[in-house]
Design an enzyme around this catalytic site. Sequence first.
Site, PDB file in Angstrom:
ATOM      1  N   GLU B 220       2.623   2.183   3.329  1.00 12.09           N
ATOM      2  CA  GLU B 220       1.199   2.462   3.116  1.00 12.09           C
ATOM      3  C   GLU B 220       1.057   3.706   2.252  1.00 12.09           C
ATOM      4  OE1 GLU B 220      -1.534   0.947   6.677  1.00 12.09           O
ATOM      5  OE2 GLU B 220      -0.309   2.656   7.279  1.00 12.09           O
ATOM      6  N   GLY B 224      -4.054   6.071   3.288  1.00 13.03           N
ATOM      7  CA  GLY B 224      -4.504   4.820   3.905  1.00 13.03           C
ATOM      8  C   GLY B 224      -3.543   4.342   4.972  1.00 13.03           C
TER       9      GLY B 224
END
Lengths: 336, 336
Positions: B220, B224
Site C-alpha cells: 500500500e 493509504g
Amino acid sequence: MAGAVADPAGRAEFRLMAGVALADVLDAARRLEGVAHRTPVIRSRTLDALADAEVFLKAENLQRVGAFKFRGAYNAISRLPAAQLARGIVTYSSGNHAQAVALSARELGSHAVIVMPSDTPKSKMDAVRGYRAEIIEYDRYTGDRESIGRQLAEERGLALIPPYDHPHVIAGQGTAALELLTEADDLDALVVPVGGGGLIAGSAIAAKGVRPGIRVIGVEPEAGDDTRRSLAAGKRVRIAVPRTIADGQAAPIPGELTFAVNKRLVDEIVLVSDAELREALRFAVDRLKLVLEPSGACGVAALLCGRVRPAPPRIGVILSGGNVGAARLAELIAGR
Amino acid sequence: MAGAVADPAGRAEFRLMAGVALADVLDAARRLEGVAHRTPVIRSRTLDALADAEVFLKAENLQRVGAFKFRGAYNAISRLPAAQLARGIVTYSSGNHAQAVALSARELGSHAVIVMPSDTPKSKMDAVRGYRAEIIEYDRYTGDRESIGRQLAEERGLALIPPYDHPHVIAGQGTAALELLTEADDLDALVVPVGGGGLIAGSAIAAKGVRPGIRVIGVEPEAGDDTRRSLAAGKRVRIAVPRTIADGQAAPIPGELTFAVNKRLVDEIVLVSDAELREALRFAVDRLKLVLEPSGACGVAALLCGRVRPAPPRIGVILSGGNVGAARLAELIAGR
C-alpha cells in the site's frame, strides 16, 4: 561459414553470398537458449485497428542490455576459441552493441575493450564499465573508429567483433525473427528497423528460411536512407552522416556483408520522419505501455503512418530496443 | 457462489467466507481465454541483483485497457444472463475499472453506464466514450457514487458491477496470479498492490490454492494504509481519503468481501512512499523498459527499498497497470 549443424529444412539456397544461412540462425538460437531472454510477442487491438492488420510486436526492448544487440554479440563471442577468449575482444560502438559486447564478454569469462567517442554520454560509459569492460576514447571528428579497432586487435591480439558486418553477428540477430515466426503463425510481412543492416539481414535469412513467401520490409529514418538508396542503385551508396533522433540508425553506408544479404532478401524499404518517430514513441507509452528508443519505434511509426500499403493481414514488427533513459524520453515526448 | 466447475485440487478449505474459491478463479480463466491477453512474465537481472532474489514480473500493464481490471469486469459481466445484458450494466469508477466495464460490455453486446466525477480528466472520459459507454457525471464533493450507482441500477434495471467488492470480480482478478504461478514455478512469495483489495484477494485465493505455502504480501502507499491498519485491528478501519500519486490505491476503507478474504489469506502488508514510487517508475523506464502507473510500480518499489525482508529466493510481482499517459509520466519522472 562452417555450418555447425545441418539445415533441417534443407534450404541450401539460403546459404548466401554473405555466408550466413538459416542453419546458422538455428545454431545461434541454441547458443542463446537460457542466456538471452525469449522476449514476449505483444499484441494491441488499438494498434491493429489503426494499422488495419493483425500486428505482432517482438519486444526486443525487453532483451538483455535493452536491445536485440545482445543476440549477435553473444553468438559471435561464444564461438571464439578459449585461447582467444583469454586474450580478449575489441569493438567500436557508442550504442547498444557496446553494452552487448561488454556483457557477453563478462558472461563468457573474457575481457572487452570498447572504442567509444570521448563525447559519449556518461550514462552509456558507466553502463559499459558496469560490465567491467575497458573503454578507449577517441575524438569522433578526427579519429577513425574502425582503424583504431583494427589496430588494437592487431597489437593486443584481440578478436574484433564489429557491430553488424560479421556473419556470426548477423546470424545472432536473426534469432529474434525466428522466435517471432515460431510464436505468430502465418505472418505475411515482417517489418524491421535498418541501421547498418545486421538486424534485417539476420531477420530476412530467418524469416524467408522458414516462410519463403513472407515480405521483409525495412524502415529507415528519412535522413538516413542509405540502404534504400543503395538497394535502388544496386550497390552501396554513402550519404552524409544522418541527423536524426534515431541514433541507432545513423549509419552513412550499409555494411558489405549485410548489403549482400539485404539486396537479395529485402523486398522494400520505407521511411519515417523524426516527427513520426516521436509520435510513435508517445503512442508506445500511451497505448502499448512500452518504452522504446526512437529506432525501436520505427516499425510502429511506419504502420501508424500507413507506409506499409496495402497492409497485409498479419504483420510482425521487431521493436529493436528501449535504451533511451527517462529524462531523454520525457524530452522526446515533449517534442524536444 | 455456484461452483460451475469442480475444484480439481479438491481444496475445499479455499471456499471461503467471501464465497470465492480456486474453482471460481479457474472458471474465470476459461472465460477469459482468447479474450484477455495472457500477459508476459518479464525478468530483469538488474532487478534480481538489487532485490537479491529471482523476480518474476507479471506485466498487467500490457493487459487490455492497460490494467488487470479487464479480467474481473469481463468475468463478472460474461456471467450475466442474456436478458440482463440486454438491459445493461452500471458501475462507478474514474479509473481503470471504468474502461474495463465499458470494453467488456461492448464485447459482450451490452450497454454500460459509468458514474464518474465531473472533474475526471477528459482523456479518461474519452477513453470510456470510445468504448461506447454512457457517462453520468456527479460532483465528487457532494455526491455519493455508490448510492447513485444503486439508484441507477434500480431505476433502469441495470446490473451493478462494483470495482472490487463482488465475488466474480475478485475471481477474475485472480487469473493473473494463476497465470504467473503456471509460468514461474516454485514461487516463495507473491507481491501484489492493494487498493480496494480485489486484486490481492483474487491473487491470494489463486496462489494459496495452487501453492499453499506461498507468502502473499500486499503493498500500500504510506498515505493509504487502510488495509494494513484493518488487518492489525482485525476489522475494517476507515482512514482519511489518502493523498498519494498512487490514485489506483486511494481507497479509504477495504471492501467487505475483499477484507473477508484478505484477513485470512494475506500474510503481510508493506508500505511505500510517493518518492519511492517515483523512483520505481524511473527504474521501470530506465531498466525494465516498461510504462507503469504509480500503483503498478508499488511492488517494484517495495523490492527496491528492501521492504520484503528477508527476501525469499523466488518472488512474483504483479505490475497492476500502466495507465499514466506520456505527459503525466514525464511529470512524475521529473519529480512533480
